[in-house]
Design a protein around this motif. Structure first.
Motif, PDB file in Angstrom:
ATOM      1  N   SER A 182      14.342  -3.200  24.001  1.00 40.24           N
ATOM      2  CA  SER A 182      13.131  -3.550  22.867  1.00 40.24           C
ATOM      3  C   SER A 182      13.957  -2.183  22.183  1.00 40.24           C
ATOM      4  O   SER A 182      13.025  -1.897  21.683  1.00 40.24           O
ATOM      5  N   MET A 183      14.814  -1.890  21.533  1.00 41.85           N
ATOM      6  CA  MET A 183      14.973  -0.277  20.720  1.00 41.85           C
ATOM      7  C   MET A 183      15.179  -1.281  19.594  1.00 41.85           C
ATOM      8  O   MET A 183      15.136  -0.192  18.510  1.00 41.85           O
ATOM      9  N   ASP A 184      14.842  -1.984  19.057  1.00 38.30           N
ATOM     10  CA  ASP A 184      14.984  -2.785  17.419  1.00 38.30           C
ATOM     11  C   ASP A 184      13.480  -2.426  17.399  1.00 38.30           C
ATOM     12  O   ASP A 184      13.011  -3.533  15.749  1.00 38.30           O
ATOM     13  N   LYS A 185      12.555  -2.730  18.115  1.00 34.70           N
ATOM     14  CA  LYS A 185      10.886  -2.532  17.809  1.00 34.70           C
ATOM     15  C   LYS A 185      10.776  -1.409  17.307  1.00 34.70           C
ATOM     16  O   LYS A 185      11.477  -0.350  17.437  1.00 34.70           O
ATOM     17  N   GLY A 186       9.569  -2.169  16.190  1.00 34.60           N
ATOM     18  CA  GLY A 186       9.725  -1.096  14.814  1.00 34.60           C
ATOM     19  C   GLY A 186      10.275  -0.562  13.932  1.00 34.60           C
ATOM     20  O   GLY A 186      10.534  -0.072  13.477  1.00 34.60           O
ATOM     21  N   HIS A 238       0.847  -0.972  -0.055  1.00 34.81           N
ATOM     22  CA  HIS A 238       0.081  -0.176   0.873  1.00 34.81           C
ATOM     23  C   HIS A 238       0.983   1.375   0.085  1.00 34.81           C
ATOM     24  O   HIS A 238       1.965   1.055  -0.254  1.00 34.81           O
ATOM     25  N   LYS A 239      -0.255   2.542   0.582  1.00 34.92           N
ATOM     26  CA  LYS A 239       0.931   3.725  -0.418  1.00 34.92           C
ATOM     27  C   LYS A 239       1.566   4.234   1.128  1.00 34.92           C
ATOM     28  O   LYS A 239       2.458   5.284   0.613  1.00 34.92           O
ATOM     29  N   PHE A 240       1.406   3.484   2.253  1.00 35.09           N
ATOM     30  CA  PHE A 240       2.131   3.979   3.406  1.00 35.09           C
ATOM     31  C   PHE A 240       3.311   2.910   3.878  1.00 35.09           C
ATOM     32  O   PHE A 240       3.207   2.916   5.177  1.00 35.09           O
ATOM     33  N   TRP A 241       4.090   2.330   3.264  1.00 33.45           N
ATOM     34  CA  TRP A 241       4.654   1.895   3.344  1.00 33.45           C
ATOM     35  C   TRP A 241       5.991   2.369   2.231  1.00 33.45           C
ATOM     36  O   TRP A 241       5.637   2.496   1.075  1.00 33.45           O
ATOM     37  N   HIS A 242       6.672   2.966   3.097  1.00 30.91           N
ATOM     38  CA  HIS A 242       7.921   3.898   2.280  1.00 30.91           C
ATOM     39  C   HIS A 242       8.818   3.948   2.628  1.00 30.91           C
ATOM     40  O   HIS A 242       9.672   3.339   3.676  1.00 30.91           O
ATOM     41  N   GLU A 243      10.097   3.070   2.187  1.00 32.86           N
ATOM     42  CA  GLU A 243      11.723   2.624   1.754  1.00 32.86           C
ATOM     43  C   GLU A 243      11.327   3.440   2.541  1.00 32.86           C
ATOM     44  O   GLU A 243      13.061   2.900   2.746  1.00 32.86           O
ATOM     45  N   ASP A 244      12.511   4.285   2.304  1.00 33.83           N
ATOM     46  CA  ASP A 244      13.156   5.108   3.033  1.00 33.83           C
ATOM     47  C   ASP A 244      12.642   5.368   4.079  1.00 33.83           C
ATOM     48  O   ASP A 244      13.472   6.582   5.494  1.00 33.83           O
ATOM     49  N   GLY A 245      11.308   5.445   4.930  1.00 33.64           N
ATOM     50  CA  GLY A 245      10.985   5.423   6.798  1.00 33.64           C
ATOM     51  C   GLY A 245      11.681   4.559   7.731  1.00 33.64           C
ATOM     52  O   GLY A 245      12.189   3.709   7.027  1.00 33.64           O
ATOM     53  N   ASN A 246      11.401   4.861   8.822  1.00 31.11           N
ATOM     54  CA  ASN A 246      12.267   4.938   9.996  1.00 31.11           C
ATOM     55  C   ASN A 246      11.190   4.301  10.865  1.00 31.11           C
ATOM     56  O   ASN A 246      11.805   3.692  12.162  1.00 31.11           O
ATOM     57  N   ILE A 247      10.154   3.708  10.913  1.00 32.12           N
ATOM     58  CA  ILE A 247       9.524   2.678  11.852  1.00 32.12           C
ATOM     59  C   ILE A 247       8.273   2.167  11.422  1.00 32.12           C
ATOM     60  O   ILE A 247       7.699   3.182  10.147  1.00 32.12           O
ATOM     61  N   ILE A 248       8.167   1.010  12.010  1.00 30.43           N
ATOM     62  CA  ILE A 248       7.392   0.181  11.746  1.00 30.43           C
ATOM     63  C   ILE A 248       6.165   0.342  12.128  1.00 30.43           C
ATOM     64  O   ILE A 248       6.647  -0.746  13.535  1.00 30.43           O
ATOM     65  N   TYR A 249       4.977   0.131  12.060  1.00 31.35           N
ATOM     66  CA  TYR A 249       3.360   0.137  13.544  1.00 31.35           C
ATOM     67  C   TYR A 249       3.113  -1.513  11.775  1.00 31.35           C
ATOM     68  O   TYR A 249       3.094  -1.156  10.782  1.00 31.35           O
ATOM     69  N   CYS A 250       2.426  -2.342  12.891  1.00 32.96           N
ATOM     70  CA  CYS A 250       1.251  -3.292  12.870  1.00 32.96           C
ATOM     71  C   CYS A 250      -0.152  -2.030  12.971  1.00 32.96           C
ATOM     72  O   CYS A 250      -0.118  -2.511  13.952  1.00 32.96           O
ATOM     73  N   HIS A 283       7.582   7.608   8.447  1.00 31.93           N
ATOM     74  CA  HIS A 283       8.595   8.543   9.585  1.00 31.93           C
ATOM     75  C   HIS A 283       8.671   9.102   9.940  1.00 31.93           C
ATOM     76  O   HIS A 283       7.146   9.318  10.759  1.00 31.93           O
ATOM     77  N   ARG A 284       9.643   8.709  11.524  1.00 28.21           N
ATOM     78  CA  ARG A 284       9.081   9.644  12.677  1.00 28.21           C
ATOM     79  C   ARG A 284       8.881  10.772  12.582  1.00 28.21           C
ATOM     80  O   ARG A 284       8.320  11.341  13.675  1.00 28.21           O
ATOM     81  N   TYR A 285       9.120  11.320  11.988  1.00 27.48           N
ATOM     82  CA  TYR A 285       9.194  13.236  11.775  1.00 27.48           C
ATOM     83  C   TYR A 285       7.546  13.395  11.597  1.00 27.48           C
ATOM     84  O   TYR A 285       7.408  14.145  12.469  1.00 27.48           O
ATOM     85  N   PHE A 286       6.798  12.487  11.189  1.00 26.40           N
ATOM     86  CA  PHE A 286       5.285  12.990  11.014  1.00 26.40           C
ATOM     87  C   PHE A 286       4.738  12.579  13.285  1.00 26.40           C
ATOM     88  O   PHE A 286       3.484  13.300  12.913  1.00 26.40           O
ATOM     89  N   LEU A 287       5.496  11.706  13.778  1.00 25.62           N
ATOM     90  CA  LEU A 287       4.452  11.633  15.129  1.00 25.62           C
ATOM     91  C   LEU A 287       5.183  12.748  15.859  1.00 25.62           C
ATOM     92  O   LEU A 287       4.359  12.747  17.088  1.00 25.62           O
TER      93      LEU A 287
END
Length: 198
Positions: free
Chosen positions: A47-51, A7-19, A28-32
């Motif tokens: 839990s530093m590798d979470k997300g 889907h369009k909200f999987w950004h390859e250059d993103g830096n945080i993953i939510y499910c 991108h964390r910036y938006f949060l």
């Protein structure tokens, strides 16, 4: 469960993953920044590798996929001035999520967008007035009254889906308002007929 990322909200250059609801979002964390969604980011060493990887996302419970995507739609578009091109349903959903996750400025800007627009479709009017009732501090009383007046005067029929989504007190007030308008209109029509017939 297989998680989807197509889907369009999987950004390859993103830096945080939510499910959310079985779908992965790489954003991108910036938006949060400044929101309570940012609080869900890992804080301790264990839990530093979470997300950070698809097999270890930050899972958000109690959030509908469509609601989360509505919020992302606004955040990735122009959060400080949501576009008039976005459908009312997406803006209302985004406002709910923005309020839930403490995106205060985004919520305020969505409410300003909704107040600036012209609402003609009954479904839009109902969605907006329900949003006004839930988030009254974000809307002017004059706007709420205008929406209420438009709904009471609208000739369209409510769908069962919208009736089910409305607060019972608001639904009761709307139905009573529509009845008063109908009686007043009928009364005017009868008076006009009497005047013509003599």
């Amino acid at each position: 469960m297989t998680e989807k990322t197509d889907h369009k909200f999987w950004h390859e250059d993103g830096n945080i993953i939510y499910c959310v609801d079985g779908t992965l979002y790489k954003i991108h964390r910036y938006f949060l920044k400044g929101s309570s969604l940012g609080i869900t980011l890992p804080r301790n060493k264990d839990s530093m590798d979470k997300g950070l990887t698809p097999d270890n996302p930050i899972t958000l419970s109690g959030v509908e996929k469509s609601d989360f995507e509505a919020l992302l739609e606004v955040l990735y578009q122009t959060p400080m001035a949501p576009s008039d091109a976005l459908p009312i349903k997406i803006l209302v959903s985004a406002l709910e999520q923005a309020s839930k996750w403490d995106f205060e400025e985004v919520a305020r800007n969505i409410s300003l967008n909704l107040q600036r627009r012209e609402h003609k479709e009954l479904n839009d009017l109902v969605a907006v007035i329900a949003c006004c009732a839930t988030h009254s501090s974000l809307f002017s009383k004059a706007f709420f009254l205008e929406m209420f007046y438009q709904i009471c005067n609208h000739t369209g029929r409510f769908s069962s889906e919208f009736i089910a989504d409305l607060n019972p007190h608001l639904l009761s007030a709307i139905m009573e308002g529509r009845e008063i308008v109908r009686e007043a209109t009928t009364g005017k029509w009868l008076n006009a007929v009497r005047g013509v017939v003599g």
